[in-house]
Write a protein that holds these residues in place. Structure first.
Motif, mmCIF file in Angstrom:
data_model
loop_
_atom_site.group_PDB
_atom_site.id
_atom_site.type_symbol
_atom_site.label_atom_id
_atom_site.label_comp_id
_atom_site.label_asym_id
_atom_site.label_seq_id
_atom_site.Cartn_x
_atom_site.Cartn_y
_atom_site.Cartn_z
ATOM 1 N N TYR A 197 -3.467 8.659 -1.496
ATOM 2 C CA TYR A 197 -2.725 8.479 -2.739
ATOM 3 C C TYR A 197 -1.233 8.569 -2.452
ATOM 4 C CZ TYR A 197 -7.278 9.487 -4.736
ATOM 5 O OH TYR A 197 -8.603 9.459 -5.036
ATOM 6 N N PRO A 198 -0.415 7.693 -3.033
ATOM 7 C CA PRO A 198 1.039 7.776 -2.836
ATOM 8 C C PRO A 198 1.628 8.932 -3.637
ATOM 9 C CG PRO A 198 0.526 6.005 -4.354
ATOM 10 C CD PRO A 198 -0.798 6.539 -3.883
ATOM 11 N N VAL A 199 2.484 9.746 -2.971
ATOM 12 C CA VAL A 199 3.104 10.900 -3.612
ATOM 13 C C VAL A 199 4.595 10.897 -3.286
ATOM 14 C CG1 VAL A 199 3.188 13.419 -3.669
ATOM 15 C CG2 VAL A 199 0.991 12.259 -3.509
ATOM 16 N N ASP A 200 5.439 11.223 -4.268
ATOM 17 C CA ASP A 200 6.885 11.294 -4.054
ATOM 18 C C ASP A 200 7.301 12.717 -3.698
ATOM 19 O OD1 ASP A 200 7.248 8.651 -4.523
ATOM 20 O OD2 ASP A 200 7.854 8.874 -6.620
ATOM 21 N N VAL A 201 8.202 12.817 -2.675
ATOM 22 C CA VAL A 201 8.740 14.102 -2.238
ATOM 23 C C VAL A 201 10.262 14.043 -2.337
ATOM 24 C CG1 VAL A 201 9.050 15.666 -0.286
ATOM 25 C CG2 VAL A 201 6.824 14.606 -0.704
ATOM 26 N N ALA A 202 10.877 15.022 -3.022
ATOM 27 C CA ALA A 202 12.334 15.087 -3.174
ATOM 28 C C ALA A 202 12.885 16.147 -2.221
ATOM 29 C CB ALA A 202 12.714 15.418 -4.611
ATOM 30 N N VAL A 203 13.931 15.762 -1.440
ATOM 31 C CA VAL A 203 14.560 16.668 -0.470
ATOM 32 C C VAL A 203 16.058 16.726 -0.750
ATOM 33 C CG1 VAL A 203 15.044 17.130 1.959
ATOM 34 C CG2 VAL A 203 12.829 16.179 1.297
ATOM 35 N N GLU A 204 16.605 17.928 -0.852
ATOM 36 C CA GLU A 204 18.050 18.127 -0.954
ATOM 37 C C GLU A 204 18.511 18.861 0.306
ATOM 38 O OE1 GLU A 204 21.449 20.532 -3.529
ATOM 39 O OE2 GLU A 204 19.374 20.448 -4.254
ATOM 40 N N ALA A 205 19.594 18.339 0.935
ATOM 41 C CA ALA A 205 20.029 18.937 2.208
ATOM 42 C C ALA A 205 21.522 18.721 2.404
ATOM 43 C CB ALA A 205 19.258 18.324 3.377
ATOM 44 N N ALA A 206 22.089 19.531 3.310
ATOM 45 C CA ALA A 206 23.483 19.321 3.722
ATOM 46 C C ALA A 206 23.538 18.061 4.576
ATOM 47 C CB ALA A 206 23.983 20.530 4.517
ATOM 48 N N ASP A 207 24.417 17.152 4.211
ATOM 49 C CA ASP A 207 24.480 15.864 4.915
ATOM 50 C C ASP A 207 24.968 16.060 6.350
ATOM 51 O OD1 ASP A 207 24.206 13.202 5.293
ATOM 52 O OD2 ASP A 207 26.091 12.633 4.311
ATOM 53 N N ARG A 208 24.270 15.447 7.283
ATOM 54 C CA ARG A 208 24.669 15.517 8.695
ATOM 55 C C ARG A 208 24.069 14.340 9.442
ATOM 56 N NH1 ARG A 208 20.371 17.012 11.860
ATOM 57 N NH2 ARG A 208 18.685 18.223 10.876
ATOM 58 N N GLN A 209 24.574 14.123 10.654
ATOM 59 C CA GLN A 209 24.065 13.059 11.505
ATOM 60 C C GLN A 209 22.632 13.378 11.949
ATOM 61 O OE1 GLN A 209 25.976 10.322 12.273
ATOM 62 N NE2 GLN A 209 24.180 9.392 13.209
ATOM 63 N N GLY A 210 21.715 12.438 11.828
ATOM 64 C CA GLY A 210 20.355 12.612 12.315
ATOM 65 C C GLY A 210 19.419 13.326 11.358
ATOM 66 N N LEU A 211 19.865 13.603 10.118
ATOM 67 C CA LEU A 211 19.028 14.335 9.161
ATOM 68 C C LEU A 211 17.769 13.547 8.815
ATOM 69 C CD1 LEU A 211 18.605 16.712 7.203
ATOM 70 C CD2 LEU A 211 19.949 15.434 5.506
ATOM 71 N N LEU A 212 17.943 12.248 8.487
ATOM 72 C CA LEU A 212 16.791 11.417 8.130
ATOM 73 C C LEU A 212 15.800 11.346 9.284
ATOM 74 C CD1 LEU A 212 15.324 9.488 6.253
ATOM 75 C CD2 LEU A 212 16.794 7.636 7.082
ATOM 76 N N ARG A 213 16.336 11.248 10.498
ATOM 77 C CA ARG A 213 15.467 11.177 11.680
ATOM 78 C C ARG A 213 14.644 12.461 11.825
ATOM 79 N NH1 ARG A 213 18.787 12.009 16.828
ATOM 80 N NH2 ARG A 213 18.804 14.044 15.795
ATOM 81 N N ASP A 214 15.285 13.605 11.654
ATOM 82 C CA ASP A 214 14.590 14.876 11.850
ATOM 83 C C ASP A 214 13.479 15.076 10.813
ATOM 84 O OD1 ASP A 214 16.294 15.306 13.927
ATOM 85 O OD2 ASP A 214 17.618 16.696 12.844
ATOM 86 N N ILE A 215 13.751 14.702 9.539
ATOM 87 C CA ILE A 215 12.725 14.865 8.502
ATOM 88 C C ILE A 215 11.582 13.886 8.728
ATOM 89 C CG2 ILE A 215 12.276 14.710 6.027
ATOM 90 C CD1 ILE A 215 15.151 15.607 5.548
ATOM 91 N N SER A 216 11.925 12.669 9.125
ATOM 92 C CA SER A 216 10.883 11.667 9.399
ATOM 93 C C SER A 216 9.979 12.123 10.530
ATOM 94 C CB SER A 216 11.523 10.324 9.746
ATOM 95 O OG SER A 216 12.301 9.839 8.680
ATOM 96 N N GLU A 217 10.563 12.809 11.523
ATOM 97 C CA GLU A 217 9.769 13.292 12.657
ATOM 98 C C GLU A 217 8.733 14.319 12.195
ATOM 99 O OE1 GLU A 217 12.459 14.804 15.527
ATOM 100 O OE2 GLU A 217 13.172 12.826 16.156
ATOM 101 N N VAL A 218 9.083 15.132 11.173
ATOM 102 C CA VAL A 218 8.124 16.111 10.654
ATOM 103 C C VAL A 218 6.900 15.407 10.075
ATOM 104 C CG1 VAL A 218 7.746 17.900 8.916
ATOM 105 C CG2 VAL A 218 9.879 17.857 10.215
ATOM 106 N N PHE A 219 7.130 14.399 9.220
ATOM 107 C CA PHE A 219 6.005 13.662 8.626
ATOM 108 C C PHE A 219 5.173 12.979 9.705
ATOM 109 C CE2 PHE A 219 8.865 13.560 4.791
ATOM 110 C CZ PHE A 219 8.058 14.364 4.007
ATOM 111 N N THR A 220 5.863 12.461 10.749
ATOM 112 C CA THR A 220 5.139 11.784 11.830
ATOM 113 C C THR A 220 4.243 12.766 12.579
ATOM 114 O OG1 THR A 220 6.940 10.189 12.099
ATOM 115 C CG2 THR A 220 5.390 10.421 13.928
ATOM 116 N N LYS A 221 4.814 13.934 12.938
ATOM 117 C CA LYS A 221 4.031 14.927 13.672
ATOM 118 C C LYS A 221 2.869 15.465 12.836
ATOM 119 C CE LYS A 221 7.857 16.400 16.633
ATOM 120 N NZ LYS A 221 8.808 17.507 16.979
ATOM 121 N N GLU A 222 3.059 15.525 11.507
ATOM 122 C CA GLU A 222 1.993 16.018 10.624
ATOM 123 C C GLU A 222 1.010 14.914 10.232
ATOM 124 O OE1 GLU A 222 1.478 19.093 9.881
ATOM 125 O OE2 GLU A 222 3.305 19.873 10.826
#
Length: 755
Positions: free
Chosen positions: A677-702
């Motif tokens: 089932y498609p589910v939406d996840v909202a993330v608030e974070a301090a903007d920095r270089q590589g943030l999107l990459r690091d969060i995407s890696e979590v979903f990939t590893k999980e």
């Protein structure tokens, strides 16, 4: 491949330079017409009214230094350089101005000498504040700075020695007390340097003056003892001199007999070193005999020993075995008929000249010729310069050895971990103890180290892992292109000793591995774009969309398998509406009143979603997923819309049309295997270089597929905030909560929740 010998040192910059490296050592000072007169005229307007830290007029100081240099054989060009040195601090651009007026060699010498003066002044100030006058580390550090400065232009040695001697003379003549740090440095650094170079004329005077300021009471006591019997001693010595000279000439030995000056510091050293009283010091009464040649020296020695009684253990033959600084002479101590001891030194005129002025007598390289220096045959300027540099290295070892010995007793090493070697162009290179030819190559230049394939030490081919020794001349044989060997990093093979060289080799191999990783990642990304028909997308733009600064950064993480290609693929594909099969949801059974009788209740009819053409769909506003609590809302024309029970949109619709709300439940047994089932996840974070990459890696590893990403960044008082919405596919919403806890632990993430 053609080999090449590295002839000169290069700047230790990380930037590449041409293989023909330019030497940093200054050329010989060219003789110029009237250079001395011109230099004084140039300097006079700048320094005539200025005074030094000591209070001495700078022009008067320079004039006195010129006189000292002239007395020890310094060339006119070197004398001229004295005025230019003292002019530097009064010029905005001394290098340019002096070079334009006198040439680059004069400018380099003046600027280098000025730098050394400043460094030594700073060292003395620091030592005075910390009261480190007796600290061997401070002394040897001063030596090290001087040594490295001298390697750039050897004439700095002469200029500094002469200037320091004049400073001591000024304090003495003006009856001032010299600063203790300055006197200590003069006695323990400058005087030993003059001794090592054989300039005894400067050595003796500098020692006596320094000792006078450091221990004034002892100095006055010895001076008084010398004066008490001066008249009697002078009558005796003159009578002995005349008699010895007459007897030598009558016996056929041509010789000139002279008196020898008494040096207070040398007398004190002998008294302290041998625990002697003043009357027991032999060289209080001393003479010097100048013979015609070496044969005549030994003839004089035989005659003296036949006429007087030699004292056992007081004979030294420095002619057969010269001192390290080239000093040659015969020393003997004899007693006359009255039992009075007299020291006699016997030498040739050439030996005497060298003893007085040492290296200064042969200082200009072009004047050295075959005379060389301290017994070394110097057939070229290079040979003469090498000889002088080796003496400087020996001077450093002599000064640091006692300090190192004392330090070992205190478990503190000083200079025993440092050596100095020479390049083929006679520049000094400082290296750690145990350094090899490869360490030497990397200390000269990184490129030279990478391309090093062989080496010569003092002209002899040696293996690359050969440890170097003080004073050796090292040539590096290179190839035009190439890199280091992995064997160099093997400590058992002993190719590298210095940390700097090791880090350079590791950096080379790391860069090589990174290059392969980036190439692997680039290939994978380009194949994906071709497969998706997205080859028109710029790689840099793709990297920026994924949160990387450059395309190579993206290729690196892909090449290391730290970012799944599925993430890139999902970003390239627009999200598609997910159909909701009707059989996934069943209406909950509702009990109806039994109208057959008024007392009881019976089962009413049960409505099953999907039957009787009743349609269901999952609401996009809250995206429910098992095992969320759900409710149904009967829409107009679109069947039943399934919402989470906590959905704000559902509450609004239910409050307006409560009769259209029906109860539903998940029908788990009927769910097909692998349903997501498609589910939406909202993330608030301090903007920095590589943030999107690091969060995407979590979903990939999980192992949670991301099918959509939306990002927005806003600058604020906290530096910048990023809001991200990830659409992920889940089979159970409970599993999502576990993953969100991991996402919340990513650096910079402030909150991660389901929408």
């Amino acid at each position: 491949m053609k080999n090449k010998v590295a002839q000169t040192p290069a700047p230790t910059s990380s930037q590449d330079v041409p293989s023909s490296i330019v030497t940093a050592t200054a050329d010989s000072l060219p003789e110029q017409p009237h250079a001395l007169v011109r230099a004084r005229a140039f300097a006079e307007p700048l320094i005539a009214c200025e005074v030094m830290d000591t209070g001495e007029n700078i022009l008067a100081h320079a004039d006195a230094v010129v006189a000292i240099l002239k007395s020890i054989g310094g060339s006119e060009a070197m004398q001229a350089a004295t005025y230019l040195v003292h002019s530097c601090q009064h010029l905005n651009k001394p290098q340019e101005v002096i070079a334009k007026a006198f040439g680059a060699s004069y400018a380099a010498l003046a600027v280098e000498t000025t730098k050394l003066i400043y460094l030594q002044r700073q060292t003395r100030v620091a030592d005075a504040k910390a009261q480190l006058h007796e600290d061997p580390a401070a002394q040897t550090e001063s030596v090290r700075r001087m040594l490295l400065a001298f390697s750039r232009d050897l004439r700095v040695v002469m200029l500094r020695l002469a200037s320091r001697l004049q400073t001591l003379r000024y304090y003495a003549s003006s009856r001032q007390s010299a600063p203790r740090a300055l006197a200590h440095e003069s006695l323990h650094v400058f005087a030993p340097l003059a001794n090592r170079l054989g300039i005894w004329q400067i050595k003796w005077e500098m020692e006596d003056l320094s000792f006078r300021f450091l221990e004034p009471d002892t100095y006055k006591q010895i001076a008084r003892l010398l004066d008490e019997k001066r008249a009697e001693r002078e009558v005796f010595m003159e009578s002995l001199r005349v008699q010895l000279e007459r007897d030598l000439n009558q016996s056929g030995v041509a010789a000139l007999v002279q008196g020898r000056p008494k040096h207070i510091y040398s007398i004190v050293k002998k008294m302290r070193g041998k625990s002697l009283d003043f009357d027991q010091v032999f060289d209080i009464r001393a003479m010097r005999v100048i013979a015609a040649d070496v044969k005549g020296c030994y003839a004089v020695l035989g005659f003296v020993h036949s006429c007087f009684t030699p004292i056992e253990g007081e004979f030294d033959d420095y002619i057969a075995k010269p001192k390290a600084n080239g000093y040659q002479s015969l020393h003997t101590v004899v007693r006359d008929e009255g039992g009075r001891a007299v020291e006699i030194q016997i030498r040739t005129q050439a030996m005497h000249d060298h003893a007085e002025t040492g290296v200064a007598a042969h200082w200009a390289y072009k004047e050295a010729g075959s005379k060389g220096y301290v017994g070394v045959s110097a057939s070229s300027e290079y040979d003469a310069k090498i000889a002088v540099l080796r003496q400087l290295l020996a001077w450093e070892r002599e000064l640091s050895a006692p300090a190192a010995q004392r330090a070992r007793e205190a478990n503190q090493g000083l200079f025993e971990d440092r050596i100095y070697v020479l390049t083929p162009d006679a520049a000094i290179v400082e290296l750690p103890q145990g350094a090899t030819t490869v360490d030497f190559a990397y200390s000269v230049h990184t490129s030279l180290g990478h391309r090093c394939r062989g080496a010569r030490i003092d002209g002899v081919m040696v293996p690359l892992n050969t440890p170097l020794q003080n004073g050796q001349t090292v040539e590096v044989i290179t190839v035009k292109e190439g890199g280091p060997s992995r064997d160099w990093l093997n400590p058992e093979l002993g190719f590298l000793s210095s940390h700097r060289a090791k880090s350079k080799v590791r950096a080379w191999f790391n860069a090589l591995a990174m290059e392969h990783t980036v190439a692997k990642g680039r290939e994978a990304v380009e194949k994906l774009l071709q497969r998706e028909g997205k080859t028109a997308i710029k790689l840099q733009d793709l990297a920026l969309r994924l949160g990387f600064k450059t395309a190579d950064d993206l290729f690196e993480v892909v090449g290391k398998d730290e970012l799944s290609l599925r993430t890139i693929e999902n970003m390239l594909r627009p999200p598609e509406p997910v159909p909701s099969p009707d059989e996934y949801v069943l209406p909950k059974k509702v009990r109806q009143p039994d109208r057959s009788n008024s007392a009881g209740k019976g089962k009413g009819s049960v409505l099953v979603v999907g039957m009787d053409s009743l349609l269901t769909q999952l609401a996009k506003c809250c995206k429910p997923a098992p095992p969320d609590e759900i409710l149904g809302f009967v829409t107009k024309g679109k069947g039943v819309s399934i919402h989470r029970s906590d959905c704000s949109n559902f509450r609004n619709m239910a409050s307006g049309s409560p009769d259209r709300v029906i109860e539903v439940e998940w029908s788990s047994p009927k769910l097909p295997d692998g349903s997501v089932y498609p589910v939406d996840v909202a993330v608030e974070a301090a903007d920095r270089q590589g943030l999107l990459r690091d969060i995407s890696e979590v979903f990939t590893k999980e192992k949670m597929n991301v099918i959509g990403v939306q990002t927005q960044s806003v600058k604020d008082n906290r530096g910048g905030t990023a809001w991200m919405t990830f659409t992920v596919e889940v089979a159970q919403s409970g599993r999502l909560n576990q993953v969100l806890a991991v996402v919340a632990g990513v650096a910079g993430v402030r909150s991660a929740r389901r929408r």
